[in-house]
Each structure stands twice: as structure tokens, then as C-alpha cells.
Design a protein around this motif. Structure first.
Motif, short mmCIF file in Angstrom:
data_model
loop_
_atom_site.label_atom_id
_atom_site.label_comp_id
_atom_site.label_asym_id
_atom_site.label_seq_id
_atom_site.Cartn_x
_atom_site.Cartn_y
_atom_site.Cartn_z
N ASP A 1 6.05 -5.96 -8.43
CA ASP A 1 5.32 -4.99 -7.62
C ASP A 1 4.01 -5.60 -7.16
O ASP A 1 3.46 -6.48 -7.80
N LEU A 2 3.56 -5.11 -6.02
CA LEU A 2 2.31 -5.58 -5.43
C LEU A 2 1.37 -4.38 -5.35
O LEU A 2 1.59 -3.45 -4.59
N LEU A 3 0.32 -4.39 -6.18
CA LEU A 3 -0.55 -3.22 -6.29
C LEU A 3 -1.77 -3.33 -5.39
O LEU A 3 -2.35 -2.33 -4.99
N GLU A 4 -2.16 -4.56 -5.11
CA GLU A 4 -3.31 -4.76 -4.24
C GLU A 4 -3.03 -5.96 -3.36
O GLU A 4 -2.49 -6.97 -3.83
N TRP A 5 -3.34 -5.82 -2.10
CA TRP A 5 -3.05 -6.90 -1.14
C TRP A 5 -4.21 -6.96 -0.15
O TRP A 5 -4.61 -5.93 0.38
N GLN A 6 -4.77 -8.14 0.02
CA GLN A 6 -5.93 -8.32 0.89
C GLN A 6 -7.04 -7.34 0.54
O GLN A 6 -7.68 -6.75 1.40
N GLY A 7 -7.19 -7.16 -0.77
CA GLY A 7 -8.27 -6.31 -1.26
C GLY A 7 -8.01 -4.82 -1.13
O GLY A 7 -8.85 -4.01 -1.49
N GLN A 8 -6.83 -4.44 -0.61
CA GLN A 8 -6.51 -3.02 -0.42
C GLN A 8 -5.58 -2.51 -1.53
O GLN A 8 -4.61 -3.17 -1.87
N ASP A 9 -5.93 -1.34 -2.03
CA ASP A 9 -5.07 -0.67 -3.01
C ASP A 9 -3.78 -0.25 -2.31
O ASP A 9 -3.80 0.52 -1.36
N MET A 10 -2.64 -0.77 -2.77
CA MET A 10 -1.34 -0.54 -2.10
C MET A 10 -0.53 0.56 -2.76
O MET A 10 0.62 0.80 -2.40
N ARG A 11 -1.10 1.20 -3.80
CA ARG A 11 -0.25 2.02 -4.67
C ARG A 11 0.35 3.24 -3.99
O ARG A 11 1.36 3.76 -4.45
N ASP A 12 -0.27 3.69 -2.90
CA ASP A 12 0.28 4.87 -2.22
C ASP A 12 1.41 4.52 -1.26
O ASP A 12 2.12 5.40 -0.78
N ARG A 13 1.56 3.24 -0.95
CA ARG A 13 2.63 2.85 -0.03
C ARG A 13 3.98 2.96 -0.74
O ARG A 13 4.06 2.82 -1.94
N PRO A 14 5.06 3.12 0.02
CA PRO A 14 6.38 3.21 -0.61
C PRO A 14 6.75 1.90 -1.30
O PRO A 14 6.35 0.82 -0.85
N PHE A 15 7.51 2.04 -2.36
CA PHE A 15 7.91 0.87 -3.13
C PHE A 15 8.57 -0.18 -2.23
O PHE A 15 8.28 -1.37 -2.32
#
Lengths: 530, 337
Positions: free
Chosen positions: A316-330
């Protein structure tokens, strides 16, 4: 300490969640900053460094109570908790003070700087001015393991109520390597969160066990499947040019797995990956016992780095380019993850745990049967559109484990449990046959009902053949089915094998001792599944 | 030997009788009415006047003779007398003298007065047979009025919050002791049938208990706000207990001294109250008998006998049919023994 003791009693005197949360929230509203900061620390597994050994504590308590040490040692397993045994055995306090939680923690911290002789009067003096409940809590502060029926989740919920803040945000703030010495109540809970702590991990999302097969989950196309690995769940954080590795238990493991430092060569700053740390060689995961050698080691010798190299199998990728990704779909996070990791060289300490293609649940069920060949313990099912939640939430993530392996074994030793299992025989050693001898091969503690534990406790008391300290040798008479997740070779064990997650799956009242399995049966399992 | 330990029970050859036997015998002297001491099937029983009504209630048609405390009886070549044990109303230690040698079987006992049972009386003897259910130094009981205040505060708090208070306690002895310390001003007291039956027996023999209301199938359980409900431990968590609506549950037992046991019982509260002697009580009782020889029957026997030997006593363990050994069974059975 009285306020903290009152909180403890309110929480301890109920088995219901809401009154516990209400008591905690009231405490968080009213207690002084230092006390509530320490309370948050204690309930999130942080504690002052142990200043006195338990050996000394026992000696001092026995001496103060005017009883021989052996009698103290006999009482301890009955009570099942050292801090409580001491609190119960001491004579009543002769005077009473009300100094705050912080005072007592500072007292304990001060002990690190003085000799053992100087520690004794401090501890005895504390015992003498604390009534029983406070005395118990004071002892808990020394002995650690502050488990008193308040989970971190429950504490966080209460904190959210008391401070009017979002629970998930608080959970995130409480992660990481802060201690009450390095922060303040204001900084930790109240201040605008500038993300100052670059090492801070996200709260882990945990899966539920799938007991009845996946058909009820709906359309297979809404789901993604991966192998369920038997490693160490970890988060790899790359921020500010540094990397940090966190365990699910919020332990910083960066230095235990130096291989992962090279992740910085392959993945840009501002990335957080969730995955499984696995010993890995020849393109596939090694069994858990290879990784086991690495656990508990703060530094790793060269030979071990060579024999049991680890990688992060990311899922899983929780943060990408400093952005919290957790709300995006799996599915979206996962696609980004695959894109990030797909072109890495063979020797990178990072890989994407492969997705398993399937068209139907039957298809997937067939794949699951091959999990042991893939060195996995089953499958993970994740809903394609699910966000990354925090904690164990039902519905979007499921673990669908293989049925365990089982053997029928004879109980030969029994020992009493701790805590709520004090005074019950719950810890057993099991044996299998080798010719006419019973060879011990595993211990197991769980799997029976309370009623069964009571029944076996009565039986153990009447069928003890010999006592070795707290361990009782019992008449070999009862057969239990032992379930386990894996088996491997172990020169340290008399039987030559060690099991992964052994537990009692059934009490085989229907089997005689002669019908139990043999060591040869275990060796055959080792050959097949080891 | 004044007394022998046989498969049927503690036997006096000089008087040809048994004390609290666990298999049927011709003549049984009974310390008190709990199930593991007063068993069915003996041809003749002998107990104190005060213990007999409960025994008749429990055992039905029995042939029973009764005797007052301190009254000497000659049985064969033995002289026998009963002395208060402080355990439950009517409970006794049995003193047996043969040719100048005195042994005492204490049954179950506690030394602190409970305001209801005849207070424990030390009896000088050569050999003392003692229980040690709570024979570890972690067991210390608070004075009864402190426990009473805790229980009444719990009840009052529940009543104020609109909850029932369900208190689990064994039907014979513990339940009546608890009833005797409740503050009836707080609210109505409801009782499970098993407890109310024993209440009736004890009221008949003159024991003062507060007014109680028996829970019957046609009782509207919710029509008694702020009630305290007294029930046997086994009724807690059962469908029987659910009729009272929102409720706080509690147990009263010596085992509640241990947090692990309290949590295992999954009751909201545990009140530390026992009809057995605590560590200090056992030690003082034994000291006051002046006996050199101590035989321990049930409880933490190995540890307690070892402790007594280290204190200079000639101490041994004797196996009996008395209970209180297994803790979890004894959370219910503590009261039975």
C-alpha cells in the motif's frame, strides 16, 4: 496520584466501553497538563525506564511484609501480577499524601541516577504513603506493562471527546517516537499540527478474519487479492532525506533492518509505504524462522545480513509526493505503488507484493490452497474502492487464512496463567510419541473456553505427579488437537521442530493417549511444509 | 490417635463417630450446613441447635440430635463439645477429648465477627484441624463496616442512576450476612427463590433480616426502581437476571481481593467479603489454640503447611472431601464450603 487512582478504579470497575470512555474523557478535561500527558503516554505503551529490578522489588516487599521470600514467590503466581502481589502483601500505609502522577514518575526517573542502596528507601517510603490502589499503580509504573483494560483506541476516543478533535487525527498525532520528556500536552494534542515530526507513521489499518469464505462479499471484480505474508508488518517512511521503519506495535525498527536504508536510492522523498518485512532470497520469501533470528536484535551481524536478508514487500502507498493518500481508493493507491516499484532492479530492498488475478471466488479458493507453496499463510482480500482506515475495521479488508495444520498431542506439564487467568492452569506443554517415550514439542496457552480451563485446572490439581517450581508434571492422560500455522526445524528443541502459532483447537476426549501422533508424523510434516 | 483420616471422613475410634464425613456413615457430627460438610445419607446426625434448621431444609428427612454450644457430651470413650466457628449462623468447631488428649476440628471458620454468626471462640487443644482456603499473605479482609459502606454506596449510586444492583452471593450464609448490612432506606430488596428459601428458615429461627421480596415469574421486575437484587452467582448473566433491565452486577467473595479473578467474573464490581479466615485470622486462630500439631485440610495446603512448619509447628496436610481448593469452582463454592 489520587485523581489517577480514581480514574483507574472507574475504568477497572466496569466491563462496559462507554463508562470507561466517559471516565477517561472527564480525566482528560480536568487533570493538570503533565499528568494527562503522562496518562496518554502510559496508555499508548510508553513508560518510564525501569529503575528497579523485579528481583529487588520482591525482596524489599517480602522484607517489609515480614514474610520469607519463598512465601512471596508462592503468592505471586496465585495473584498473577507482580505489582498487585506487592500491593496486597505490604502492611497498610502509615501516612497518606497526595502527590501527582508526575511526581511519582519523576521520583522513579530520579532512581536511575542513584545506587541500588539509595533506591530502596525511596521505594519503601513511597509504599508507606500510598494506599493500596495507588501503591498498585506505583508498582505498575516500575514494572511496566500498563495494561488495565484501556486500549489505545479507547483512550484516543476519550481524548477526542475531551478535546473536540477528530479521532483519526489524534490517532495520527499520537504515533511515533514522542515521550513526555520530548513534548508537551500543548504540542502533542493542542497546537496546530505542522507535521513537525517527520518520522511519524500513520495508524495501521488491520484486517478482519474471514471465517465463512468470500461469497458473501459480493462481486469478485470489486475486490483485489494478495498473498497474506508471515513477516513483520511495517511502514517505511521517506521524508526529509531520512528513512524510518515502524512496526505495527509502533516500535521504531529502522536500525534493525539496515538493508532498507537503500530504499532512499529508489524511492523519492515524501513517500510512505505499508507492507511486510520478510526475509527474502532467490526471488521468494524465506520461512518465518529465518526472520525470527533478526527480531529482537538492535544491531545485526554481517553473517545474519547474508543469511537472512530482508526486503519490504509493499502492498500500500499511504503518502506520495508528500500527500496523504489514505482517502483515495485502494485500486488507485495500488496502481501508483506498482508504477513506483515495477522497474526497480533485482537487488532493491523493495518490491510490490504481487496482486493475484482471479475471475471467480472458486478460482481464488483454488489459489488459496497453494498458499503454503508460495510461503504465504493465506490470502488478503481488499475492496478496490476502500480508503485506508485506521485500526481494525470490518468490511473492506479481510484475511482469509489457510486452515491450520494439526496434530494430536498429550499434555505433560501445566503451569498457571497470569492476569485474568491467574490461578487457572492455562499454560501447557504437549508431547508426541517416540517409541515408548513422550517427547515434548510445543507449549500452548489458548484455544480452550473458560469452562474447559476450569475443568482442566481441577484435574491438574488432582493429577500432579511432580512440581518443578511453578511447573507441574501431570499424569499423561489428556489428548489435545494442536493447531499451528507452520513448522520448522529447530536444534534448540528436544523434538527438533518448532511450531508457528500453536494453540489448542480441540480437547480430544474421544482419544486415548496411545492414539496421539508420533514424532515421525511431525517430521513428515516438516518435510512437507517446513 | 484421637481422630483418624479415613476414606469416609474424619473418624473418632474411641467414640465410633465421624465428623463431616463425605461418604454415608452411621453417626455423623456436623460442623455446619454447607453442602461439602453436611452431606446426605448418614443414619444419624448431630449438630448445634442453630445449625439444624438449615440442615433439615437442605437434607430433608434426617435423624438429627442437637446440642448447645459448650455442652459436653459423652460418646463412647470420647467427650465431645461444639464451639462457635464464626463461619455462618450455627457453625461450630468440634472439640473431641479422649483420655486427656484434645483435638479440634474447626470446619470452616472466620475470626472477625459478622454481627450474625456466633463469634469465633478459640479452643485450647493439642491438635488443631484447620482449613486454609485463604492461606496466603495476600488475603487480608477489611472490617465489615468498610465493606458495607462500599456496597451501600454502590447500590445508592445505581439507584440514583436508574439501574438495578444485582449482587451475587451464595444462598446460605453469605446472602444473609449481606442482607444484614444493607441500608434498607436505599431501596427495595428483591431475592432469588433459592436465597429467599434460606431466609425463611433463618427468620424462623430468630435471625433479624430486612424485608425482602421474592422474585417470582409474575413479579413485575421493573416495577421496583432502585432495587437491590440478591441472587446466587450462577444466576448472574443468565436470562433470569435480564428481567431487571439496566443493571450493575457485583459479587461478594474473598476471591474478589484478586483483580484477575474480578476481571474473569466479568461483573462490574467485586466486593471483598469472605466467611473464611484471612491470613492473619488463620495465624491468630492457630496460635490461640496452643496446639503443637496442625493438620490442614483444604485451601493452599502445601504452602500453608510449609509456612506453619517454618513457624515451628508440627504441620501436615490431610486429604479430605472438603472444597475450596479449586478457585474458579470456588468462586461459587467458596460459599458452599
Amino acid at each position: 496520584m489520587k485523581r489517577f487512582a480514581a480514574l483507574f478504579q472507574q475504568v477497572d470497575q466496569t466491563t462496559k466501553i462507554n463508562p470507561k470512555v466517559a471516565a477517561l474523557a472527564a480525566y482528560f478535561r480536568e487533570a493538570p497538563d503533565d499528568d494527562r500527558l503522562w496518562t496518554v503516554a502510559l496508555f499508548s505503551g510508553r513508560r518510564p525506564r525501569r529503575a528497579v529490578t523485579t528481583t529487588r522489588l520482591r525482596e524489599w516487599a517480602a522484607e517489609r511484609a515480614g514474610i520469607p521470600l519463598w512465601l512471596f514467590e508462592e503468592a505471586y503466581p496465585v495473584v498473577g501480577d507482580l505489582a498487585e502481589t506487592i500491593a496486597l502483601i505490604l502492611p497498610p500505609n502509615t501516612r497518606e499524601t497526595d502527590l501527582g502522577l508526575r511526581h511519582w514518575i519523576n521520583t522513579l526517573r530520579g532512581l536511575s541516577d542513584v545506587t541500588e542502596e539509595e533506591r530502596k528507601p525511596v521505594v519503601l517510603d513511597a509504599w508507606d504513603q500510598l494506599p493500596p490502589v495507588e501503591r498498585f499503580l506505583f508498582n505498575k509504573l516500575i514494572t511496566g506493562g500498563f495494561r488495565i483494560g484501556v486500549s489505545q483506541k479507547l483512550m484516543t476516543r476519550a481524548l477526542a471527546q475531551a478535546t473536540d478533535r477528530d479521532e483519526a487525527e489524534l490517532a495520527h498525532r499520537l504515533m511515533g517516537d514522542w515521550t513526555p520528556e520530548t513534548t508537551t500536552w500543548h504540542e502533542l494534542i493542542v497546537a496546530e499540527d505542522a507535521g513537525a515530526n517527520l518520522s511519524r507513521p500513520y495508524p495501521f489499518y488491520l484486517a478482519h478474519q474471514l471465517d465463512d469464505g468470500p461469497e458473501a462479499l459480493g462481486e469478485p471484480s470489486d475486490w483485489r487479492a494478495e498473498w497474506k505474508w508471515d513477516g513483520i508488518r511495517g511502514q517505511l517512511i521517506l521524508r526529509g532525506g531520512e528513512h524510518h521503519v515502524w512496526s505495527r506495535g509502533e516500535e521504531l525498527m529502522t536500525h534493525r533492518f539496515p538493508e532498507l536504508a537503500r530504499a532512499r536510492d529508489f524511492v523519492p522523498d515524501g513517500t510512505v509505504l505499508d507492507g511486510e518485512i520478510l526475509a527474502f532470497a532467490g526471488g521468494q520469501p524465506l520461512p518465518f524462522n529465518a526472520l525470527q533470528k533478526r527480531i529482537g536484535r538492535k544491531t545485526v551481524p554481517k553473517a545474519l545480513l547474508r543469511d537472512a536478508p530482508v526486503i519490504l514487500y509493499a502492498y500500500d502507498l499511504l503518502e506520495w509526493q508528500g500527500q496523504d493518500m489514505r482517502d483515495r481508493p485502494f485500486a488507485e493507491r495500488r496502481a501508483q505503488l506498482d508504477a513506483l516499484l515495477q522497474s526497480l532492479p533485482e537487488d532493491a530492498p523493495l518490491r510490490a507484493s504481487p496482486l493475484i488475478e482471479f475471475d471467480s471466488w472458486a478460482d481464488l479458493a483454488a489459489t488459496r490452497q497453494n498458499a503454503r507453496d508460495a510461503h504465504a499463510e493465506g490470502l488478503m482480500l481488499k475492496r478496490a474502492r476502500s480508503p485506508y482506515l485506521s485500526g481494525r475495521k470490518k468490511g473492506d479488508w479481510w484475511k482469509w487464512k489457510l486452515d491450520p495444520l494439526t496434530v494430536d498431542a498429550v499434555m505433560i506439564y501445566a503451569q498457571q496463567g497470569h492476569g485474568r487467568r491467574a490461578n487457572l492452569f492455562t499454560d501447557f506443554t504437549f508431547a508426541v510419541w517416540q517409541g515408548n517415550d513422550l517427547v515434548p514439542f510445543t507449549k500452548a496457552y489458548s484455544g480452550l473456553t473458560d469452562a474447559e480451563f476450569r475443568q482442566i485446572t481441577g484435574w491438574v490439581r488432582k493429577n500432579t505427579q511432580a512440581r518443578f517450581g511453578p511447573v507441574r508434571q501431570v499424569t499423561p492422560e489428556h489428548v489435545f488437537e494442536i493447531a499451528f500455522e507452520g513448522i520448522h526445524e529447530s536444534p534448540r528443541h528436544k523434538s527438533g521442530v518448532a511450531l508457528r502459532f500453536p494453540r489448542m483447537s480441540r480437547w480430544r476426549h474421544d482419544k486415548t493417549v496411545q492414539e496421539a501422533n508420533t514424532l515421525d508424523d511431525l517430521k513428515e510434516m516438516l518435510r512437507q511444509y517446513g | 490417635m484421637v481422630l483418624e483420616f479415613t476414606e469416609r471422613g474424619i473418624y473418632c475410634p474411641a467414640g465410633d463417630f465421624f465428623i463431616d464425613p463425605w461418604r454415608p456413615v452411621d453417626r455423623a457430627l456436623i460442623t455446619h450446613g454447607h453442602a461439602d460438610h453436611a452431606r446426605p445419607g448418614h443414619a444419624r446426625y448431630l449438630s448445634t441447635h442453630a445449625a439444624a434448621p438449615v440442615m433439615r431444609h437442605r437434607l430433608g428427612e434426617i435423624v438429627i440430635e442437637t446440642v448447645g454450644y459448650g455442652e459436653a457430651l459423652r460418646i463412647g470413650n470420647a467427650t465431645v463439645s461444639f464451639h462457635p466457628a464464626g463461619h455462618v449462623p450455627g457453625s461450630a468447631q468440634i472439640r473431641v477429648e479422649v483420655a486427656g488428649e484434645v483435638w479440634v476440628v474447626s470446619g470452616d471458620y472466620k475470626v472477625a465477627p459478622d454481627g450474625m454468626s456466633e463469634p469465633f471462640e478459640p479452643v485450647r487443644c493439642h491438635a488443631f484441624i484447620s482449613e486454609c482456603t485463604f492461606g496466603l499473605p495476600v488475603f487480608k479482609w477489611a472490617p465489615q463496616d468498610e465493606v458495607a459502606a462500599e456496597i451501600n454506596a454502590w447500590w445508592a449510586g445505581n439507584a440514583a442512576a436508574g439501574r438495578a444492583s444485582i449482587l451475587g452471593a451464595y444462598s446460605l450464609g453469605k446472602a444473609q450476612r449481606l442482607l444484614s448490612i444493607l441500608e434498607p432506606d436505599i431501596g427495595p430488596i428483591l431475592t432469588h427463590g433459592a436465597i429467599e428459601n434460606t431466609n425463611a428458615v433463618m427468620r424462623d429461627q430468630g435471625l433479624a433480616l430486612p424485608d425482602t421480596l421474592r422474585v417470582t415469574p409474575d413479579l413485575d421486575a421493573k416495577a421496583h426502581p432502585g432495587a437491590l437484587v440478591m441472587a446466587p452467582p450462577s444466576a448472574l448473566g443468565s436470562s433470569w437476571a435480564r428481567r431487571f433491565g439496566p443493571a450493575s452486577t457485583a459479587f461478594a467473595s474473598g476471591w474478589m481481593r484478586l483483580r484477575g479473578v474480578r476481571r474473569r467474573r466479568a461483573a462490574d464490581r467485586g466486593f471483598v467479603m469472605s466467611d473464611h479466615a484471612d491470613w492473619a485470622g488463620l495465624n491468630s486462630a492457630i496460635r490461640e489454640t496452643g496446639a503443637e500439631r496442625i493438620l490442614v485440610t483444604h485451601g493452599y495446603t502445601e504452602i500453608f503447611a510449609k509456612w506453619l512448619r517454618s513457624e515451628g509447628y508440627d504441620a501436615d496436610i490431610v486429604a479430605t472431601g472438603f472444597e475450596g481448593e479449586s478457585l474458579d469452582a470456588s468462586e461459587d463454592a467458596e460459599a458452599t464450603s
